[in-house]
Write a protein that holds these residues in place. Sequence first.
Motif, short mmCIF file in Angstrom:
data_model
loop_
_atom_site.label_atom_id
_atom_site.label_comp_id
_atom_site.label_asym_id
_atom_site.label_seq_id
_atom_site.Cartn_x
_atom_site.Cartn_y
_atom_site.Cartn_z
N GLU A 1 0.50 -0.69 0.16
CA GLU A 1 -0.03 0.07 -0.11
C GLU A 1 0.76 1.28 -0.07
OE1 GLU A 1 -4.08 -1.75 1.94
OE2 GLU A 1 -2.11 -0.79 3.23
N THR A 2 -0.02 2.18 -0.52
CA THR A 2 1.12 3.32 -0.79
C THR A 2 0.95 4.02 0.82
OG1 THR A 2 1.59 3.62 -2.38
CG2 THR A 2 1.21 5.83 -1.91
N PHE A 3 1.66 4.76 2.11
CA PHE A 3 2.33 5.12 2.70
C PHE A 3 2.00 6.60 2.70
CE2 PHE A 3 4.35 6.90 6.73
CZ PHE A 3 3.33 6.87 7.25
N LYS A 4 3.07 7.37 2.22
CA LYS A 4 3.00 8.50 1.76
C LYS A 4 3.98 8.98 0.80
CE LYS A 4 2.99 11.14 5.22
NZ LYS A 4 1.84 11.43 5.65
N VAL A 5 3.57 10.27 -0.30
CA VAL A 5 4.13 10.34 -1.20
C VAL A 5 5.00 12.19 -0.80
CG1 VAL A 5 4.60 11.56 -3.14
CG2 VAL A 5 3.10 9.55 -2.81
N LEU A 6 5.96 12.47 -0.63
CA LEU A 6 7.10 13.14 -0.15
C LEU A 6 7.78 14.24 -1.20
CD1 LEU A 6 9.04 11.44 2.70
CD2 LEU A 6 6.69 13.11 2.85
N GLU A 7 7.32 15.16 -1.32
CA GLU A 7 7.87 15.96 -2.73
C GLU A 7 9.76 16.14 -2.12
OE1 GLU A 7 8.17 18.05 -6.01
OE2 GLU A 7 6.23 17.74 -4.98
N GLY A 8 9.99 15.81 -1.13
CA GLY A 8 11.40 15.65 -1.15
C GLY A 8 12.41 14.54 -1.29
N SER A 9 11.44 13.33 -1.65
CA SER A 9 11.92 12.12 -2.08
C SER A 9 12.52 12.19 -0.69
CB SER A 9 12.97 11.76 -3.04
OG SER A 9 13.39 11.08 -3.12
N CYS A 10 12.23 10.71 -0.84
CA CYS A 10 13.11 9.24 0.56
C CYS A 10 13.88 8.26 0.53
CB CYS A 10 11.38 8.97 1.06
SG CYS A 10 10.49 8.18 -0.23
N ASN A 11 14.63 8.06 1.27
CA ASN A 11 16.11 7.52 1.25
C ASN A 11 15.92 6.31 2.39
OD1 ASN A 11 17.65 5.64 0.65
ND2 ASN A 11 19.06 7.27 -0.40
N GLY A 12 16.61 6.32 3.46
CA GLY A 12 16.55 6.09 4.56
C GLY A 12 15.53 6.11 5.65
N LEU A 13 14.81 5.34 6.09
CA LEU A 13 13.88 4.59 7.20
C LEU A 13 14.40 4.61 8.25
CD1 LEU A 13 11.08 3.77 5.04
CD2 LEU A 13 12.23 6.39 5.60
N ARG A 14 14.16 5.29 9.53
CA ARG A 14 14.23 4.59 10.84
C ARG A 14 12.67 4.36 11.98
NH1 ARG A 14 17.91 0.13 12.69
NH2 ARG A 14 19.69 0.34 11.17
N PHE A 15 12.39 3.57 12.99
CA PHE A 15 11.23 4.30 13.34
C PHE A 15 12.38 4.01 15.05
CE2 PHE A 15 8.52 2.62 10.69
CZ PHE A 15 7.59 2.96 10.52
N ASP A 16 11.60 5.33 15.89
CA ASP A 16 12.79 5.50 17.53
C ASP A 16 10.98 4.61 18.22
OD1 ASP A 16 9.99 6.10 17.44
OD2 ASP A 16 10.68 9.40 17.74
N GLN A 17 11.86 4.79 19.00
CA GLN A 17 11.06 4.40 20.01
C GLN A 17 9.40 3.88 20.14
OE1 GLN A 17 12.54 4.53 24.40
NE2 GLN A 17 11.82 2.47 24.79
N ALA A 18 8.72 5.89 19.91
CA ALA A 18 7.94 5.86 20.01
C ALA A 18 6.62 5.87 18.96
CB ALA A 18 7.31 7.56 20.97
N GLY A 19 8.00 5.43 18.20
CA GLY A 19 6.14 5.25 16.69
C GLY A 19 7.23 6.09 15.48
#
Length: 297
Positions: free
Chosen positions: A74-92
């Motif tokens: 599913e598509t979660f988010k389209v970002l004008e600044g694009s996207c590369n590395g992702l990480r979640f913190d403890q709070a989600g």
Amino acid sequence: MKKLLLIFMVTVAVMLGASLNADDQIVEANSKVEKLSGDFRFTEGPAWDRNGTLYFSDIPNKTIHAWTSKKGIETFKVLEGSCNGLRFDQAGNLFVCQPVGRAIVKITPEGKQSVVAEKFEGKKLNSPNDLWIDPNGGIYFTDPRYGSMDDLQQSGFHVYYIHPGEKKIERILDNLVKPNGVVGSADGKKLYVTDPGAQKTYVYDITGPGKLENRKLAADAGSDGLELDELGNLYITGDSMRIFNSEAKEIASIPLPERAANMTIGGPDGKTLFITARTGLYSVQLKVSSGSDPFAK
């Protein structure tokens, strides 16, 4: 001649035995690389949210996708600044490296978006690529540039640390050629940085927030992404997934149908290796869990 041949045969047998033993410890028997989805342009940055969903980037399409075993893609988010590395913190909260936007942004579980870092010493970042979040919430990230070199404002390609609370950014490594993937140990004691510009991957002792000492070679190879398992083995990307032990020796390799860009260990049992590889998303079942997620349940 017979003696030399015997020595050679014994040496080869020992090498093959070590490799097979390593595979047996890491990869489930009869496990195969499974294609979960395809037809993307360039997948990157897989991140497991610890609640049943894998997120990953399709960089040229500026889209973060979400995958679950029940719903698929599913598509979660389209970002004008694009996207590369992702990480979640403890709070989600989901932290996103934006190569086009030249920033790191945070997306809360409620969907609120904010900029965490976009400048260092008043100058724009190059193109944040990958990141890792330590047990205290501090963020290590790499800032190279690929493609156009227009409007570079930093003095080179460096590694930075955002202190917990997102209020202070510090340059912590300035002696690498072109750092890319970055990952740390779940206990917050080790940081691994790959430098494909020099075809080397290094490991550092973390002696304090953003403080690195005692650089050592972790793999005599460069990579795009990095991952650690619970045994302390380092995974690096390429035409196959190569695995190195803590002595910087290659102990296993997982053949892949496409050249890998990044990977993460997650899944319901915590032992699924998710791989982003150019046009596809893949998985393979392991015997080991992640060694890089400080917040894993």
